[in-house]
Write a protein that holds these residues in place. Structure first.
Motif, short mmCIF file in Angstrom:
data_model
loop_
_atom_site.label_atom_id
_atom_site.label_comp_id
_atom_site.label_asym_id
_atom_site.label_seq_id
_atom_site.Cartn_x
_atom_site.Cartn_y
_atom_site.Cartn_z
N GLN A 1 0.84 -1.21 0.00
CA GLN A 1 0.00 0.00 0.00
C GLN A 1 0.87 1.25 0.00
OE1 GLN A 1 -2.26 -1.32 3.59
NE2 GLN A 1 -4.03 -0.67 2.41
N LEU A 2 1.92 1.23 0.81
CA LEU A 2 2.80 2.39 0.90
C LEU A 2 3.48 2.65 -0.45
CD1 LEU A 2 4.11 4.55 2.68
CD2 LEU A 2 5.85 2.87 3.31
N ARG A 3 3.90 1.60 -1.11
CA ARG A 3 4.55 1.78 -2.41
C ARG A 3 3.58 2.36 -3.44
NH1 ARG A 3 7.86 -3.98 -2.46
NH2 ARG A 3 9.81 -3.20 -1.55
N ARG A 4 2.33 1.87 -3.46
CA ARG A 4 1.35 2.40 -4.41
C ARG A 4 1.06 3.88 -4.15
NH1 ARG A 4 -1.10 -2.73 -4.02
NH2 ARG A 4 -2.45 -2.03 -2.34
N LEU A 5 0.93 4.24 -2.88
CA LEU A 5 0.67 5.63 -2.52
C LEU A 5 1.84 6.52 -2.92
CD1 LEU A 5 -1.73 7.03 -1.19
CD2 LEU A 5 -0.54 6.91 0.98
N LEU A 6 3.06 6.03 -2.70
CA LEU A 6 4.24 6.80 -3.09
C LEU A 6 4.32 6.94 -4.61
CD1 LEU A 6 6.95 5.41 -0.64
CD2 LEU A 6 6.24 7.79 -0.86
N HIS A 7 3.98 5.88 -5.33
CA HIS A 7 4.03 5.95 -6.80
C HIS A 7 3.04 7.00 -7.32
CE1 HIS A 7 4.37 4.62 -10.94
NE2 HIS A 7 3.06 4.47 -11.01
N HIS A 8 1.84 7.03 -6.75
CA HIS A 8 0.85 8.03 -7.15
C HIS A 8 1.34 9.44 -6.82
CE1 HIS A 8 -3.65 9.37 -7.03
NE2 HIS A 8 -3.00 9.89 -8.03
N ALA A 9 1.90 9.61 -5.64
CA ALA A 9 2.40 10.93 -5.24
C ALA A 9 3.54 11.37 -6.14
CB ALA A 9 2.83 10.89 -3.79
N GLU A 10 4.45 10.47 -6.49
CA GLU A 10 5.58 10.83 -7.34
C GLU A 10 5.12 11.21 -8.74
OE1 GLU A 10 7.90 7.33 -6.86
OE2 GLU A 10 9.18 8.21 -5.31
N LYS A 11 4.08 10.52 -9.27
CA LYS A 11 3.55 10.90 -10.58
C LYS A 11 2.97 12.31 -10.56
CE LYS A 11 1.29 8.27 -13.28
NZ LYS A 11 0.28 7.38 -13.87
N LEU A 12 2.24 12.65 -9.50
CA LEU A 12 1.71 14.00 -9.39
C LEU A 12 2.84 15.02 -9.26
CD1 LEU A 12 -1.41 13.66 -7.05
CD2 LEU A 12 -1.38 14.48 -9.40
N ALA A 13 3.86 14.68 -8.48
CA ALA A 13 4.98 15.61 -8.29
C ALA A 13 5.71 15.86 -9.61
CB ALA A 13 5.95 15.06 -7.24
N GLN A 14 5.82 14.84 -10.46
CA GLN A 14 6.49 15.01 -11.74
C GLN A 14 5.72 15.93 -12.68
OE1 GLN A 14 6.99 11.03 -13.17
NE2 GLN A 14 8.54 10.49 -11.64
N SER A 15 4.39 16.04 -12.50
CA SER A 15 3.59 16.91 -13.35
C SER A 15 3.69 18.38 -12.95
CB SER A 15 2.12 16.48 -13.33
OG SER A 15 1.55 16.71 -12.05
N LEU A 16 4.32 18.64 -11.82
CA LEU A 16 4.47 20.02 -11.33
C LEU A 16 5.89 20.51 -11.58
CD1 LEU A 16 2.62 19.59 -7.91
CD2 LEU A 16 1.70 20.61 -10.00
N ALA A 17 6.03 21.82 -11.65
CA ALA A 17 7.35 22.41 -11.86
C ALA A 17 8.25 22.12 -10.66
CB ALA A 17 7.21 23.92 -12.08
N PRO A 18 9.58 22.04 -10.88
CA PRO A 18 10.49 21.69 -9.78
C PRO A 18 10.42 22.65 -8.59
CG PRO A 18 11.61 21.53 -11.90
CD PRO A 18 10.28 22.17 -12.16
N GLU A 19 10.11 23.93 -8.88
CA GLU A 19 10.08 24.90 -7.78
C GLU A 19 8.80 24.81 -6.96
OE1 GLU A 19 8.68 26.93 -11.59
OE2 GLU A 19 10.31 25.60 -10.94
N LEU A 20 7.82 24.01 -7.43
CA LEU A 20 6.57 23.86 -6.70
C LEU A 20 6.64 22.63 -5.79
CD1 LEU A 20 3.95 24.58 -9.50
CD2 LEU A 20 4.76 26.15 -7.75
N ALA A 21 5.88 22.66 -4.71
CA ALA A 21 5.68 21.51 -3.82
C ALA A 21 7.00 20.98 -3.29
CB ALA A 21 4.91 20.42 -4.55
N THR A 22 7.91 21.88 -2.88
CA THR A 22 9.20 21.41 -2.36
C THR A 22 9.02 20.65 -1.05
OG1 THR A 22 9.46 23.59 -1.33
CG2 THR A 22 10.51 23.25 -3.46
N ALA A 23 8.10 21.10 -0.18
CA ALA A 23 7.87 20.39 1.08
C ALA A 23 7.31 19.00 0.83
CB ALA A 23 6.93 21.21 1.96
N GLU A 24 6.39 18.90 -0.13
CA GLU A 24 5.81 17.61 -0.45
C GLU A 24 6.86 16.66 -1.02
OE1 GLU A 24 4.48 20.46 -1.16
OE2 GLU A 24 2.51 20.46 -0.14
N ARG A 25 7.77 17.21 -1.84
CA ARG A 25 8.83 16.37 -2.40
C ARG A 25 9.74 15.84 -1.29
NH1 ARG A 25 8.88 17.32 -8.05
NH2 ARG A 25 7.76 19.22 -8.60
N ARG A 26 10.02 16.66 -0.29
CA ARG A 26 10.84 16.19 0.84
C ARG A 26 10.13 15.06 1.58
NH1 ARG A 26 12.00 21.78 1.57
NH2 ARG A 26 10.39 21.91 3.19
#
Length: 727
Positions: free
Chosen positions: A573-598
């Protein structure tokens, strides 16, 4: 992880999957041997004490035991659960409702929907399954009711529905009264099969006997009755099912029909598949005609003779005629009368009807209106003509074909008796290439969209659809008229695209507006037109920004869930949730969501550490060594610590994750009788004379009484005394 004060020992055997208000039931088998299969079927482990079970809506965790029944336990006890039924039958109403809806779908009844009582104390009393567009009902009566209450409910339901069938639950006493009324009653029950519950239907007769069978073996009769195999045998007055030898009977005889031997009249389309068209025809008796799908649709007023036909008698008692094709029946003439080909006038009349129907629908589109079938019939057909559904479908398909890009479906402008789509609109869509078995929701969405497109495509000032770049307007005349000038053609196309874009904007269809804006930018010429296109482009830009912000919000919600529930999630479950979060993070610019990326990076490291934790077999090997060491400490009448156990067993116990330590101690005490104190009580916190912090959690997982925190020390001292006094 939830705090020890929040954990709860309430046990249930059923849950729902996905979310608290789900109607997807889950049954946890009590046998530990079935636990692994259960987890394989439900890898997400998203279990809830569902509101449709009368529960509190909180999360449930499955518990596996070897020496007692496996069960669910509430993860949090913050809210007192008032659920009264928790055994393996407590979710049977959900199993029955979903099984009946699935069975009806298999019987060709699209859109079947189970409905449950909304109030908690009545949620398991009744299950309703609607089908036939809501006109027919299967009522499952699970709770006990008096005869008067049942008769009142039956009268009320029959007044509102065109068809009603009753199923009586195991605890219902109404079956005997139903037998008195109609000679039999339908019963329903569930039984456990592996990690699920199977629905069975029983037929009860006046002698009180009940014959049970699987729901999948039942049949829905044309009149809406549910027929079990027992009822089918009773209706046919046939003995029980034949043996294998009897089943090897020769095939049913096929009767050849010569082309001149029969005349077919009143052909009515009753169904169509990719392979054939099905008609009801008159051959002095009602029959059913099947033609290959390559053949043209028949005119219900024509007379035909079959070619390459065979005749059988179907199970429904009708003659079934399968033909390669048909030809118009020859009309007998007087000897001296001139022979006139009847097909010419028929074709002419049919063509006039199609033209009149097209003109009526185009007028309706220009007026931005809708038209009923009755009004349409008065406008395009003679008073004595009563067209069938098959004939309407035939006429409309000639209007809609060929299907061209950008061409609206004019049939959407015909409204049915209830104000929705016409009864044949779904068939029109399927014949035009839409997928088969569209849901009612999808049909309604297509209907509304095609209405908007038809209204936008026809302009009140012209007699033809407005011009689009994909579908140039065809002119029957080769002479150049003022309306044929490039400027007017461009303006007509601009108006149509702008109308479509505004309709799509009102419908909040971002993708369609974006596509239309590209075409409009090429068509806009005047400053006013360019300004209107710029406003659309600004709206598209704003929506894109909103979607970007929504992606950011979704990412923030995912990382918030990781931070709240990550410690409680299974590794998959943790891996699936992380995969979904990483896909969303990749759709955003690098300067956005820095706290979420951490946060994502931190939980990715946590997942890697979890993957390195011991397996179940490794935990059991550790438990064997720890059990021997603790028994030795008990004989010596002393306590021990994790560090000392590490030295004695030669395994790195002190560095284990707390959850793994709990798992080791649970395995240690699985063989300890319930009336003996647990061996894990011999482990103390380092440098103190108090129980180790995991002691209460171990008691909970062993399904033993877990004392309140203030009474824990006394409980532990009592366990130690019993250990030392028994040596």
């Amino acid at each position: 992880m939830p705090s020890l004060e929040e954990e709860d020992t309430r046990k249930v055997q059923t849950a729902v999957s996905g979310h608290a208000h789900s109607d997807v039931p889950v049954f946890l088998p009590t046998d530990a041997d079935d636990y692994d299969e259960f987890i394989r079927l439900h890898p997400r482990r998203a279990f809830y004490c569902g509101t449709l079970l009368g529960g509190c809506g909180n999360r449930l965790a499955p518990k596996q035991y070897r020496d007692r029944k496996c069960h669910f336990a509430h993860v949090s006890a913050a809210e007192r659960c008032r659920r009264s039924e928790r055994d393996e039958a407590s979710a049977d109403h959900l199993y029955i409702g979903r099984a009946l809806a699935t069975w009806l779908e298999g019987q060709g009844q699209r859109g079947a929907q189970p409905v449950y009582k909304s109030t908690t104390h009545e949620v398991r009393d009744v299950v309703d399954v609607l089908y036939g567009g809501g006109s027919r009902l299967l009522r499952v009566q699970l709770a006990r009711r008096s005869k008067r209450e049942w008769e009142e409910a039956d009268a009320e339901l029959r007044a509102r529905r065109s068809g009603l069938d009753w199923f009586m639950g195991p605890d219902s006493l109404l079956a005997n009264w139903q037998v008195d009324r109609q000679g039999y009653a339908l019963r329903v029950q569930c039984r456990s099969v592996g990690a699920g519950r199977e629905v069975e239907v029983g037929t009860q007769f006046p002698d009180g006997s009940v014959e049970w069978t699987r729901l999948t073996e039942c049949t829905l009769a044309p009149d809406g009755r549910v027929l079990t195999p027992r009822l089918l045998r009773a209706e046919d007055d046939t003995p029980p099912p034949p043996s294998k030898t009897e089943q090897q009977a020769p095939p049913r005889a096929v009767l050849p029909i010569p082309p001149d031997g029969v005349t077919l009249d009143d052909a009515t389309l009753v169904g169509a598949t990719e392979a054939e068209h099905l008609y009801e025809v008159s051959v002095r008796v009602t029959a059913r005609l099947a033609l290959p799908s390559r053949t043209s649709f028949l005119d219900s007023r024509g007379s035909y003779q079959p070619i390459g036909a065979t005749l059988t008698v179907g199970d429904d008692g009708l003659w079934h005629i399968a033909a390669d094709s048909v030809r118009p029946a020859e009309v007998e003439q007087a000897p001296d009368a001139p022979v006139e080909p009847p097909s010419t006038d028929a074709r002419s009349h049919h063509g006039e009807t199609v033209a009149a129907l097209r003109e009526a629908l185009e007028d309706t589109a220009r007026d931005r209106g809708m038209v009923s079938l009755a009004t349409l019939r008065r406008r395009v057909l003679p008073p004595e003509d009563e067209p069938t559904v098959g004939r309407w479908l035939n006429l409309l398909l000639q209007i809609e074909r060929p299907r061209l890009p950008g061409k609206p479906v004019l049939s959407a402008l015909i409204k049915g008796p209830d104000g929705g789509p016409a009864p044949f609109f779904r068939d029109v869509l399927e014949h035009l290439g839409w997928e088969k078995n569209l849901s009612d929701t999808n049909v309604l969405a297509i209907w509304n969209r095609e209405i908007r497109r038809a209204h936008a495509a026809y302009r009140a000032t012209t007699g033809t659809p407005a011009l689009t770049p994909q579908e140039p307007e065809r002119r029957s005349s080769s002479r150049t008229r003022p309306s044929d000038s490039p400027a007017l053609r461009r303006r007509a196309a601009y108006d149509v695209f702008m109308d479509l874009a505004r309709e799509a904007r009102r419908a909040n269809d971002f993708t369609y507006v974006e596509q239309l804006t590209v075409d409009l930018e090429a068509l806009a010429a005047s400053p006013a037109e360019q300004q209107a296109v710029h406003e659309l482009a600004d709206w598209v830009t704003d929506r894109a920004a909103e979607e970007l912000y929504q992606d950011w919000e979704r990412l923030a919600a995912l990382t918030d869930r990781l931070n709240r529930e990550g410690d409680d999630l299974h590794l998959d479950q943790l891996r699936r949730l992380l995969h979904h979060a990483e896909k969303l993070a990749q759709s955003l610019a690098p300067e956005l969501a820095t706290a979420e990326r951490r946060d994502i990076a931190r939980w990715r490291e946590h997942a890697a550490r979890l993957a390195a934790r011991p397996t179940l077999s490794e935990i059991r090997r550790c438990a064997t060594a720890v059990r021997l060491a603790l028994r030795w400490a008990a004989r010596e009448r002393r306590t021990t610590t994790w560090s000392e156990l590490t030295q004695r067993t030669g395994t790195p116990l002190a560095g284990l994750h707390p959850d793994d330590k709990v798992s080791v101690l649970v395995e240690v005490d699985r063989e300890t009788p319930e009336d003996n104190p647990p061996l894990s009580a011999l482990i103390t916190a380092h440098g103190t004379h108090r129980p180790h912090p995991l002691y209460r959690q171990v008691l909970f997982h062993l399904d033993r009484l877990a004392p309140a925190p203030e009474a824990l020390y006394t409980h532990w001292r009592t366990a130690l005394r019993r250990h030392f006094e028994g040596r």
